[in-house]
Structures are given as structure tokens and as C-alpha cells.
Motif scaffolding. Structure first.
Motif, short mmCIF file in Angstrom:
data_model
loop_
_atom_site.label_atom_id
_atom_site.label_comp_id
_atom_site.label_asym_id
_atom_site.label_seq_id
_atom_site.Cartn_x
_atom_site.Cartn_y
_atom_site.Cartn_z
N HIS A 101 0.87 -1.18 0.00
CA HIS A 101 0.00 0.00 0.00
C HIS A 101 0.91 1.23 0.00
N SER A 102 0.44 2.29 -0.59
CA SER A 102 1.25 3.51 -0.57
C SER A 102 0.45 4.63 0.08
N ALA A 103 1.17 5.53 0.69
CA ALA A 103 0.53 6.70 1.29
C ALA A 103 0.07 7.60 0.15
N ASP A 104 -1.13 8.17 0.30
CA ASP A 104 -1.66 9.05 -0.72
C ASP A 104 -2.08 10.36 -0.06
N PRO A 105 -1.32 11.40 -0.24
CA PRO A 105 -0.11 11.52 -1.06
C PRO A 105 1.08 10.88 -0.35
N PRO A 106 2.14 10.58 -1.09
CA PRO A 106 3.33 10.03 -0.45
C PRO A 106 3.88 11.00 0.60
N TYR A 107 4.52 10.45 1.62
CA TYR A 107 5.20 11.31 2.59
C TYR A 107 6.25 12.13 1.85
N SER A 108 6.42 13.37 2.28
CA SER A 108 7.43 14.24 1.68
C SER A 108 8.46 14.62 2.75
N GLY A 109 9.58 15.12 2.30
CA GLY A 109 10.58 15.59 3.24
C GLY A 109 10.06 16.70 4.13
N LYS A 110 9.28 17.59 3.55
CA LYS A 110 8.71 18.71 4.31
C LYS A 110 7.77 18.19 5.41
N GLU A 111 6.96 17.20 5.08
CA GLU A 111 6.05 16.63 6.06
C GLU A 111 6.83 15.92 7.18
N MET A 112 7.85 15.17 6.80
CA MET A 112 8.65 14.47 7.82
C MET A 112 9.33 15.47 8.74
N HIS A 113 9.81 16.57 8.19
CA HIS A 113 10.45 17.60 9.00
C HIS A 113 9.48 18.10 10.07
N ARG A 114 8.24 18.34 9.67
CA ARG A 114 7.22 18.83 10.61
C ARG A 114 6.88 17.76 11.65
N LEU A 115 6.68 16.52 11.23
CA LEU A 115 6.25 15.47 12.15
C LEU A 115 7.32 15.09 13.16
N ARG A 116 8.55 15.02 12.71
CA ARG A 116 9.59 14.53 13.62
C ARG A 116 10.02 15.57 14.65
N LYS A 117 9.52 16.78 14.53
CA LYS A 117 9.79 17.79 15.56
C LYS A 117 9.10 17.45 16.88
N ASN A 118 8.08 16.61 16.81
CA ASN A 118 7.30 16.28 18.00
C ASN A 118 7.15 14.75 18.10
N PRO A 119 8.25 14.04 18.42
CA PRO A 119 8.17 12.59 18.47
C PRO A 119 7.28 12.10 19.61
N LEU A 120 6.67 10.96 19.42
CA LEU A 120 5.86 10.36 20.47
C LEU A 120 6.75 9.86 21.59
N ARG A 121 6.31 10.02 22.80
CA ARG A 121 7.03 9.49 23.95
C ARG A 121 6.47 8.10 24.31
N ASP A 122 5.17 7.92 24.08
CA ASP A 122 4.50 6.66 24.41
C ASP A 122 3.76 6.19 23.16
N THR A 123 4.33 5.22 22.49
CA THR A 123 3.75 4.76 21.22
C THR A 123 2.45 3.98 21.41
N VAL A 124 2.26 3.38 22.57
CA VAL A 124 1.04 2.61 22.79
C VAL A 124 -0.15 3.53 23.00
N SER A 125 -0.03 4.49 23.92
CA SER A 125 -1.17 5.38 24.16
C SER A 125 -1.34 6.37 23.01
N GLY A 126 -0.29 6.62 22.24
CA GLY A 126 -0.39 7.54 21.12
C GLY A 126 -0.91 6.90 19.85
N ARG A 127 -1.04 5.57 19.84
CA ARG A 127 -1.50 4.87 18.64
C ARG A 127 -2.97 5.16 18.39
N PRO A 128 -3.33 5.42 17.16
CA PRO A 128 -4.74 5.64 16.84
C PRO A 128 -5.58 4.47 17.36
N THR A 129 -6.65 4.77 18.11
CA THR A 129 -7.38 3.77 18.87
C THR A 129 -8.06 2.70 18.03
N GLN A 130 -8.50 3.02 16.85
CA GLN A 130 -9.21 2.03 16.04
C GLN A 130 -8.30 1.20 15.17
#
Length: 132
Positions: free
Chosen positions: A98-127
Motif C-alpha cells: 500500500h502507498s501513502a496518498d499523497p506520499p510522505y514528503s521531506g517537508k512533512e517528515m520535518h514537521r512530524l519529527r519535531k514532536n516525536p511520540l514518547r508513548d507509542t502505545v497510548s499515542g497509537r490511533p485507537t481504532q
């Protein structure tokens, strides 16, 4: 005419070689930055590290796209934003077909990785119900 044919073949060869190098680079980056936890086959360790097979299901959940870009292994990877985006897109295709639509971009990764998750279990989308 002969020069034009040779030039066309040469340009085509370069294009094919570039695509091949990009795929090899993503596979190499996966082995270097992801396989230590998720395994060479992407199956993870049950109860410890999730499988990457079926991980694309997270893209269908609210917050899932951001979650994939914020998990510590992604957000803190020693890759530049562009290479990280290419790797994440490759992982989705390679292990989830499967591919992301739209694909992840460098600009998007730059924004997302500024705020890394500390707790991946509670931060996981519930559904989400990724295959582990």
C-alpha cells in the motif's frame, strides 16, 4: 539518427539505474535503521515491536498518518527528512503493498519529527488494528 538512438538509450538506462539505486538505497536504509527492531522481514517481535506488515491500516485512521511519522524510530532516525520520507513510503509499499496518498514528503517528515511520540502505545490511533 544513430546518435539520437544512442542518446535515447543512454538516457533511458540512466533513468532505470536511478530508480534501481533508489530502491536499493531504501532497502539498505531499512536494514540499517529499522531491521534491528522490526527484523529483516518486517515481522517485528510479538509483544515487543509491531510487525510492519499491514501497517498501512494506520493511514486509514484519524491521526494515523502523523503517528507513523512521529514514532521514535522514525522521528529520531539518523536520516535527512527527504530520505526518511522515501524510506517510510518504501516500507509501506514493501510490507503492506500500500502507498501513502499523497506520499510522505521531506517537508512533512520535518514537521512530524519535531514532536516525536514518547508513548507509542497510548499515542497509537485507537481504532487501528495492525497485524502483529
Amino acid at each position: 539518427m544513430k546518435k539520437a538512438v544512442v542518446l535515447t538509450l543512454f538516457v533511458g538506462w540512466i533513468a532505470i539505474a536511478s530508480v534501481s539505486r533508489a530502491a536499493e538505497s531504501n532497502a539498505e536504509n531499512y536494514l540499517l535503521h529499522c531491521s534491528g527492531c522490526h527484523g529483516a522481514d518486517g515481522r517485528g517481535v510479538p509483544g515487543v515491536t509491531p510487525s510492519l506488515h499491514g501497517i498501512a491500516e494506520l493511514l486509514e485512521r484519524p491521526g494515523g498518518r502523523a503517528y507513523l511519522g512521529r514514532v521514535p524510530g522514525v522521528a529520531q532516525a539518523a536520516l535527512d527528512d527527504r530520505k526518511l520520507a522515501a524510506l517510510l513510503n518504501w516500507v509501506l509499499t514493501e510490507f503492506s503493498q500500500h502507498s501513502a496518498d499523497p506520499p510522505y514528503s521531506g517537508k512533512e517528515m520535518h514537521r512530524l519529527r519535531k514532536n516525536p511520540l514518547r508513548d507509542t502505545v497510548s499515542g497509537r490511533p485507537t481504532q487501528a488494528s495492525t497485524k502483529e
